[in-house]
Structure formats: structure tokens, C-alpha cells
Motif scaffolding. Structure first.
Motif, PDB file in Angstrom:
ATOM      1  N   ILE A  13      11.494   5.246   0.896  1.00 17.28           N
ATOM      2  CA  ILE A  13      10.552   5.814  -0.077  1.00 17.28           C
ATOM      3  C   ILE A  13       9.632   6.851   0.566  1.00 17.28           C
ATOM      4  N   ILE A  14       9.338   6.682   1.838  1.00  8.73           N
ATOM      5  CA  ILE A  14       8.535   7.696   2.532  1.00  8.73           C
ATOM      6  C   ILE A  14       9.331   8.999   2.616  1.00  8.73           C
ATOM      7  N   LYS A  67       0.836  -1.215   0.000  1.00 12.79           N
ATOM      8  CA  LYS A  67       0.000   0.000   0.000  1.00 12.79           C
ATOM      9  C   LYS A  67       0.870   1.265   0.000  1.00 12.79           C
ATOM     10  N   ILE A  68       1.957   1.234   0.741  1.00 15.81           N
ATOM     11  CA  ILE A  68       2.862   2.387   0.776  1.00 15.81           C
ATOM     12  C   ILE A  68       3.399   2.670  -0.620  1.00 15.81           C
ATOM     13  N   ARG A  69       3.875   1.631  -1.293  1.00 17.69           N
ATOM     14  CA  ARG A  69       4.395   1.809  -2.661  1.00 17.69           C
ATOM     15  C   ARG A  69       3.310   2.359  -3.588  1.00 17.69           C
ATOM     16  N   PHE A  89       7.558   2.765   9.498  1.00 16.83           N
ATOM     17  CA  PHE A  89       8.849   3.451   9.361  1.00 16.83           C
ATOM     18  C   PHE A  89      10.010   2.576   9.845  1.00 16.83           C
ATOM     19  N   GLU A  90       9.711   1.407  10.383  1.00 13.92           N
ATOM     20  CA  GLU A  90      10.756   0.483  10.846  1.00 13.92           C
ATOM     21  C   GLU A  90      11.422  -0.240   9.683  1.00 13.92           C
ATOM     22  N   ASP A  91      10.669  -0.457   8.619  1.00 13.13           N
ATOM     23  CA  ASP A  91      11.201  -1.146   7.448  1.00 13.13           C
ATOM     24  C   ASP A  91      12.064  -0.171   6.641  1.00 13.13           C
ATOM     25  N   GLU A  92      13.299  -0.554   6.373  1.00 11.29           N
ATOM     26  CA  GLU A  92      14.239   0.354   5.710  1.00 11.29           C
ATOM     27  C   GLU A  92      13.744   0.798   4.337  1.00 11.29           C
TER      28      GLU A  92
END
Length: 170
Positions: A92-93, A65-67, A84-87
Motif C-alpha cells: 500500500i505504501i 496508522k499506515i492504512r 516496509f518489512e510487512d508485505e
């Protein structure tokens, strides 16, 4: 100028509330809640996804969903507390959003969400200590946001005023 405005921080820090309030002022932006989009896309509540499929499956859906949404522009996006924990997500954020870390004290977070039952990471051992433990793990990454705004003891209106100052000066 980055294409979107994104909110990161702990559950209960005010991400969704503040994103909605900011969207009332910045009417040419679209409001997106990543957790709500995951629920809409899967037909399941976040708590059910955690329970039935586990956190790794949820994080995979979250990254998808973020992508998807970061391909858009002029959005105010509320990201889940752990996104935000995932690099990869974080990169990308940060690249696509003016990223705002909404920070709140563990006591404030506890008071805001103590009556809520849909928070999967707090369903067991819900306490201020548990919130502090999660915050200790995540604080380093949260601090990588473009700006930090402490929401403790502040009204949504006052927080939005602070954010608008950041946007104007950014």
C-alpha cells in the motif's frame, strides 16, 4: 502521479528530518510521522509499547496508522524503519506514495543516533555490527522503493534538492 511522498529506510537515515525539510518547500503537503502518530494515538512512547506489549503489538498499531494516513492525499510521510518489512504495508505504501529509500552507511547511522535512548531495536547490543545486521535483513525490501537516495555525508538541504529533482522528473 502518486498521492503522497513516503520515506523508508533505517532508523537514523534521516526520514523524519528530510520529510520535515521537504515539507518546508512543498507547503501544500502535510507532514506525517507514523511513529509520532502511534505515540499520539496510544498515549505511550514507542519504546514503552515495545517493552510492555512487544514488537507484534507495535507492528499492528503501525499498520493501522499506515492504512489510515494512506487514505489521504498530498502528504509527506515518514515511515518507521521496519514498516516496509510487512508485505501488506509495503504494497500500500508503494501504491500510494512516491516511495524514497533514504540510505545511509551503518557508520553514519551509528553516529547520528548513538546518543538517542528511544530506539527499541537498538537498546541492547547497540553497535555498528547490530546496525549492519538489521540492514542486511531489510535491504532487499528497502530497494523496492521507487527511488534510492544515499544520505551519507550530505546535508538535509542537498538531500531535499535531490528529492525535488526526482519529483520533477518523475
Amino acid at each position: 502521479m502518486k498521492n503522497n511522498i513516503g520515506f523508508v529506510g533505517m532508523m537514523g537515515s534521516g526520514k523524519t528530518t528530510i520529510a520535515r525539510e521537504l515539507n518546508r518547500v512543498l507547503k501544500d503537503y502535510t507532514f506525517v510521522d507514523i511513529d509520532a502518530e502511534i505515540e499520539k494515538g496510544s498515549g505511550k512512547k514507542i519504546s514503552e509499547i515495545f517493552l510492555r506489549f512487544g514488537e507484534p503489538r507495535f507492528r499492528m498499531l503501525e499498520s493501522e496508522k499506515i492504512r489510515k494516513f494512506l487514505a489521504g492525499k498530498k502528504q509527506i510521510i515518514s515511515f518507521g524503519g521496519g514498516a516496509f518489512e510487512d508485505e501488506f504495508n509495503r504494497e500500500i505504501i508503494l501504491k500510494n506514495c512516491l516511495t524514497i529509500y533514504l540510505k545511509a552507511s551503518p557508520e553514519e547511522i551509528f553516529n547520528r543516533i548513538k546518543a538517542e535512548t528511544h530506539r527499541p531495536l537498538l537498546s541492547k547490543n547497540f553497535s555498528i555490527e547490530r546496525i549492519k545486521e538489521i540492514l542486511r535483513k531489510r535491504e532487499t525490501n528497502y530497494q523496492k522503493a521507487d527511488t534510492v537516495i544515499d544520505t551519507t555525508g550530505k546535508s538535509p538541504y542537498d538531500i531535499v534538492v535531490e528529492i525535488l529533482k526526482v519529483i520533477r522528473n518523475g
